[in-house]
Scaffold this active site. Sequence first.
Site, short mmCIF file in Angstrom:
data_model
loop_
_atom_site.label_atom_id
_atom_site.label_comp_id
_atom_site.label_asym_id
_atom_site.label_seq_id
_atom_site.Cartn_x
_atom_site.Cartn_y
_atom_site.Cartn_z
N GLY A 37 -2.43 -14.89 9.12
CA GLY A 37 -2.06 -13.77 9.99
C GLY A 37 -3.21 -13.27 10.84
O GLY A 37 -4.27 -13.89 10.94
N TYR B 171 -4.65 -9.23 12.76
CA TYR B 171 -5.13 -7.93 12.29
C TYR B 171 -3.99 -7.11 11.70
O TYR B 171 -2.86 -7.12 12.19
CB TYR B 171 -5.75 -7.13 13.45
CG TYR B 171 -7.15 -7.56 13.80
CD1 TYR B 171 -8.23 -7.22 12.99
CD2 TYR B 171 -7.38 -8.31 14.94
CE1 TYR B 171 -9.52 -7.62 13.32
CE2 TYR B 171 -8.67 -8.72 15.28
CZ TYR B 171 -9.73 -8.37 14.46
OH TYR B 171 -11.00 -8.77 14.78
N TYR C 254 -3.39 -3.10 9.41
CA TYR C 254 -3.96 -1.85 8.92
C TYR C 254 -3.50 -1.62 7.50
O TYR C 254 -2.35 -1.90 7.15
CB TYR C 254 -3.51 -0.68 9.80
CG TYR C 254 -3.75 0.68 9.18
CD1 TYR C 254 -5.02 1.24 9.16
CD2 TYR C 254 -2.70 1.39 8.60
CE1 TYR C 254 -5.24 2.48 8.57
CE2 TYR C 254 -2.91 2.63 8.01
CZ TYR C 254 -4.18 3.16 8.00
OH TYR C 254 -4.40 4.39 7.40
N ILE D 47 1.61 -8.48 0.33
CA ILE D 47 2.47 -7.73 1.26
C ILE D 47 1.96 -6.30 1.42
O ILE D 47 1.18 -5.81 0.60
CB ILE D 47 3.93 -7.71 0.77
CG1 ILE D 47 4.10 -6.92 -0.56
CG2 ILE D 47 4.45 -9.14 0.59
CD1 ILE D 47 4.42 -5.46 -0.41
N CYS E 283 -0.73 -7.58 14.14
CA CYS E 283 -0.24 -8.96 14.03
C CYS E 283 -0.26 -9.69 15.37
O CYS E 283 0.46 -10.67 15.57
CB CYS E 283 1.15 -9.01 13.41
SG CYS E 283 1.19 -8.27 11.77
#
Length: 226
Positions: free
Chosen positions: A75, A77, A79, A159, A176
């Site tokens: 993936g 970036y 947060y 996740i 993302c």
Amino acid sequence: MTLPNVEWAVSPGLTPYQPALAFMEARAAAIAAGEANELVWLLEHPPLYTAGTSAKAGDLLSPDRFPVYETGRGGEYTYHGPGQRVAYVMLDLTRRGRDVRKFIQSLENWLIGAAAQFGIKAGIRDGRVGVWVDRSGGREDKIAAIGVRLRRWVSFHGIAFNVDPDLSHFGGITPCGISDPRFGVTSLADLGHTVDMADFDTALHLAWTEAFGPVRRADAPELVPD
């Protein structure tokens, strides 16, 4: 009765990122060596950004806003912060047929099932990782992210589900790598659902048993400080 080998642990408070990463890597290695049980580890991080293996430098819009950590997960970036439930999933895929596609689909079904318990219809989208909800005006917002890594067929990372984080904190990155204004981020709170983390964890636990099978409760990991 034989207890399931998958442990389920919840850490209270905010867990610093680097000790969590070190623990994950060590636990994944121990699982691969047959020296530890599989683990689903639930926690919250202090505000920070992480960069996956596909992250582009230009997608880090505010590099000084929060700490930034390079990570080996897939993936771009993302947060992490208070109000977001992170679950690190350390499973031995050798025991599950080494079927990576099925594993990712099971993670998606887990998150979709958790959202459904609050009356939210969430789903996946072609070409966009994670779990999404439809909004008005043709918009779609991501409510949960997925980013995993495999080492010796053991998964780690996992996740992140937005329960009630400060959504403005996503403004320091292009989440993302998706800059299209039709696609944003949302949370249970943003969708009008006031849910405390303990109640969300109950939903997450039930959805896990439906997607993956039973787990047994375990103590939170003891981490080595930075």
